[in-house]
Structures are given as structure tokens and as C-alpha cells.
Design a protein around this motif. Structure first.
Motif, mmCIF file in Angstrom:
data_model
loop_
_atom_site.group_PDB
_atom_site.id
_atom_site.type_symbol
_atom_site.label_atom_id
_atom_site.label_comp_id
_atom_site.label_asym_id
_atom_site.label_seq_id
_atom_site.Cartn_x
_atom_site.Cartn_y
_atom_site.Cartn_z
ATOM 1 N N UNK A 96 -50.966 -105.837 -91.007
ATOM 2 C CA UNK A 96 -51.481 -104.909 -90.003
ATOM 3 C C UNK A 96 -52.803 -104.362 -90.490
ATOM 4 N N UNK A 97 -53.632 -103.959 -89.559
ATOM 5 C CA UNK A 97 -54.900 -103.328 -89.921
ATOM 6 C C UNK A 97 -54.718 -101.838 -90.195
ATOM 7 N N UNK A 98 -53.810 -101.167 -89.450
ATOM 8 C CA UNK A 98 -53.665 -99.717 -89.540
ATOM 9 C C UNK A 98 -52.433 -99.244 -90.302
ATOM 10 N N UNK A 99 -51.434 -100.110 -90.450
ATOM 11 C CA UNK A 99 -50.178 -99.683 -91.047
ATOM 12 C C UNK A 99 -50.008 -100.211 -92.463
ATOM 13 N N UNK A 100 -49.404 -99.385 -93.295
ATOM 14 C CA UNK A 100 -49.039 -99.786 -94.650
ATOM 15 C C UNK A 100 -47.643 -100.421 -94.631
ATOM 16 N N UNK A 101 -46.756 -99.848 -93.812
ATOM 17 C CA UNK A 101 -45.419 -100.410 -93.658
ATOM 18 C C UNK A 101 -44.867 -100.052 -92.286
ATOM 19 N N UNK A 102 -43.945 -100.870 -91.827
ATOM 20 C CA UNK A 102 -43.244 -100.639 -90.573
ATOM 21 C C UNK A 102 -41.914 -101.369 -90.699
ATOM 22 N N UNK A 103 -40.847 -100.596 -90.823
ATOM 23 C CA UNK A 103 -39.501 -101.155 -90.927
ATOM 24 C C UNK A 103 -38.666 -100.572 -89.808
#
Length: 156
Positions: free
Chosen positions: A84-91
Motif C-alpha cells: 500500500x502507499x498509505x498503510x503500514x498494515x491492514x489486517x
């Protein structure tokens, strides 16, 4: 998932019917306001997506994510961020369980953005995402005439 937000809703459909809508990524732009474009990058032997590219446009926030998916039949699907360009993580995950009147769908989400943001604001944003997704999913599943069984189908 460490810090996460969770919410549930009951959908008047079977778990298989709910999971069929969740797994139909190509239809997301039709019922999710923020998803503008989808590309399935990989599939299981059963045809379920293992990796998906999503172009999101939520007004001030526009980003492209690649998510990896893990499926547990019609009981649960979970995902994690690949890029992702904006997110460090998404779970996140959708867990489905039988409930009076249909299927209880529980959505759990943890997001970490690359820009500094207070935890309270992050949780509020997660809550908005979850509530919109659950409402959209419920509407999409319950408005589909094909494959409906039980009392909801009899009312149509």
C-alpha cells in the motif's frame, strides 16, 4: 491482531450466501462506495481469491492496496496487507456464525497508517469502515434473489 475494532450484524441469509457475496470481489465496486477498481491477482483451486488489488477512493483518501486472503470454508475469511502507499498494515476478517434469523457476520479490522495518527482517531476510522462494510454487505446479500432459502426467500 493487537489493537482492533470489531462489530457484528445479522444477515437474513445462509453463511454460504453471505460468503458468496464476500468472495465476489469483481462486484465490490457495485456495492461498496470506496472500492473503485478490483483485480484478482491469484486464486485457490476452488476459485477463491488469494490476492487482490483494490483501488480505493474515499474522497480525501485515495490509495491502492494489495491484500492476501485466507479462507476457512464459509466460516471465515481473513486478509493482510501485502502492499500500500498509505498503510503500514491492514489486517481484517469476516467471521460467520449461525444466528436466529440468518447468519451473524463479525468484521474485525486493524489498520496502521504511515502518517502519524492518534489511536482514538484510528479506531473511529476503523469503526466507520466496518459499519459501512457490514451495512453494504447486508443490503447486497438480502437484495439478491438467486439462491435464497428459508423465510426471507418466502417473503419475496
Amino acid at each position: 491482531m493487537a489493537e482492533h475494532t470489531r462489530s457484528s450484524i445479522v444477515v437474513e441469509a445462509t453463511a454460504a450466501e453471505v460468503m458468496a457475496v464476500i468472495a465476489d470481489f469483481e462486484a465490490y465496486p457495485l456495492w461498496t462506495g470506496e472500492v473503485k477498481e478490483i483485480e484478482v491477482l491469484g486464486r485457490t483451486e476452488e476459485g477463491r481469491a488469494t490476492q487482490v488489488r483494490l483501488l480505493l477512493d474515499a474522497g480525501a483518501i485515495r490509495d491502492e492496496h494489495v491484500l492476501a486472503y485466507t479462507w476457512e470454508g464459509d466460516r471465515e475469511v481473513s486478509w493482510t496487507l501485502v502492499k500500500s502507499q498509505m498503510l503500514r498494515s491492514l489486517d481484517g476478517s469476516y467471521s460467520l456464525a449461525p444466528a436466529a434469523g440468518g447468519t451473524e457476520v463479525t468484521y474485525q479490522l486493524a489498520v496502521d497508517v504511515k502518517i502519524p495518527m492518534l489511536g482514538m482517531i484510528k479506531r473511529k476510522a476503523e469503526k466507520v469502515i466496518i459499519d459501512r462494510a457490514l451495512a453494504g454487505l447486508k443490503k447486497r446479500v438480502e437484495s439478491r434473489p438467486e439462491g435464497r432459502t428459508g423465510p426471507a426467500a418466502d417473503a419475496s
